[in-house]
Design an enzyme around this catalytic site. Structure first.
Site, PDB file in Angstrom:
ATOM      1  N   HIS A   1      46.000  -3.545   6.885  1.00  0.00           N
ATOM      2  CA  HIS A   1      46.438  -2.171   6.605  1.00  0.00           C
ATOM      3  C   HIS A   1      45.341  -1.447   5.861  1.00  0.00           C
ATOM      4  CE1 HIS A   1      47.866  -4.912   3.474  1.00  0.00           C
ATOM      5  NE2 HIS A   1      47.657  -3.936   2.606  1.00  0.00           N
TER       6      HIS A   1
ATOM      7  N   GLU B   1      48.015  -8.422  -0.814  1.00  0.00           N
ATOM      8  CA  GLU B   1      49.385  -8.929  -1.013  1.00  0.00           C
ATOM      9  C   GLU B   1      50.097  -9.160   0.311  1.00  0.00           C
ATOM     10  OE1 GLU B   1      51.333  -6.010  -3.413  1.00  0.00           O
ATOM     11  OE2 GLU B   1      50.138  -6.469  -5.197  1.00  0.00           O
TER      12      GLU B   1
HETATM   13  P1  AMP Z   1      47.577  -4.999  -0.294  1.00  0.00           P
HETATM   14  O1  AMP Z   1      47.486  -5.389  -1.739  1.00  0.00           O
HETATM   15  O2  AMP Z   1      46.322  -4.348   0.202  1.00  0.00           O
HETATM   16  O3  AMP Z   1      48.047  -6.140   0.575  1.00  0.00           O
HETATM   17  O4  AMP Z   1      48.648  -3.854  -0.233  1.00  0.00           O
HETATM   18  C1  AMP Z   1      49.985  -4.055   0.079  1.00  0.00           C
HETATM   19  C2  AMP Z   1      50.693  -2.768  -0.236  1.00  0.00           C
HETATM   20  O5  AMP Z   1      51.956  -2.778   0.396  1.00  0.00           O
HETATM   21  C3  AMP Z   1      50.924  -2.555  -1.741  1.00  0.00           C
HETATM   22  O6  AMP Z   1      50.280  -1.345  -2.150  1.00  0.00           O
HETATM   23  C4  AMP Z   1      52.446  -2.468  -1.840  1.00  0.00           C
HETATM   24  O7  AMP Z   1      52.877  -1.533  -2.803  1.00  0.00           O
HETATM   25  C5  AMP Z   1      52.847  -2.079  -0.430  1.00  0.00           C
HETATM   26  N1  AMP Z   1      54.191  -2.470  -0.043  1.00  0.00           N
HETATM   27  C6  AMP Z   1      54.797  -3.654  -0.237  1.00  0.00           C
HETATM   28  N2  AMP Z   1      56.025  -3.637   0.291  1.00  0.00           N
HETATM   29  C7  AMP Z   1      56.201  -2.411   0.845  1.00  0.00           C
HETATM   30  C8  AMP Z   1      57.280  -1.776   1.546  1.00  0.00           C
HETATM   31  N3  AMP Z   1      58.436  -2.400   1.780  1.00  0.00           N
HETATM   32  N4  AMP Z   1      57.101  -0.494   1.959  1.00  0.00           N
HETATM   33  C9  AMP Z   1      55.947   0.157   1.711  1.00  0.00           C
HETATM   34  N5  AMP Z   1      54.901  -0.398   1.073  1.00  0.00           N
HETATM   35  C10 AMP Z   1      55.021  -1.657   0.636  1.00  0.00           C
END
Ligand code: AMP
Length: 114
Positions: free
Chosen positions: A98, A93
């Site tokens: 990360h 996402e």
């Molecule tokens: P990915 O699907 O591997 O890109 O994971 C992105 C992650 O970022 C997801 O688990 C989201 O819940 C997390 N996320 C999105 N926005 C935020 C934020 N503002 N603070 C902390 N985590 C976030």
């Protein structure tokens, strides 16, 4: 600028659990497990496809942070999962590399059914 750059710059709030000159770690806003921490390099690397050989020490550093946080969070002995999502099929996402640290309960086998 990526969402995670805004968090690292202090433009958006986050629950930080680690910060150094190369990487930060903060709690996921939508946790999938009792412990769900994101380890994020300060260097902008969009996906695992974009990691270069020169990034090796940085990636190793991210795993060292994960190892130390797992111990600090009390999940090292029971176990945990570390994962990177990449692109659409990986469910990525946020296009800023990360490492997810997940634990605090049995996580099941590998991937959920589609
Ligand atoms: P990915 O699907 O591997 O890109 O994971 C992105 C992650 O970022 C997801 O688990 C989201 O819940 C997390 N996320 C999105 N926005 C935020 C934020 N503002 N603070 C902390 N985590 C976030």
């Amino acid at each position: 600028m990526t969402l995670f750059e805004k968090i690292m710059n202090g433009d958006l709030p986050a629950d930080f659990v680690h910060q150094d000159d190369q990487a930060v770690a903060f709690r996921d806003i939508n946790p999938a497990a009792p412990v769900h921490i994101l380890i994020v390099p300060r260097k902008v690397i969009p996906t695992t496809n974009d990691i270069t050989d020169e990034d090796g020490p940085l990636i190793g550093h991210m795993f060292a942070i994960a190892r130390d946080l797992a111990k600090k969070e009390g999940i090292a002995d029971d176990g945990y999962r570390l994962l990177f999502n990449c692109n659409r099929h990986g469910g990525q996402e946020v296009y800023h590399l990360h490492l997810h640290l997940l634990g605090g309960r049995p996580l099941g086998r590998m991937v959920a059914a589609a």
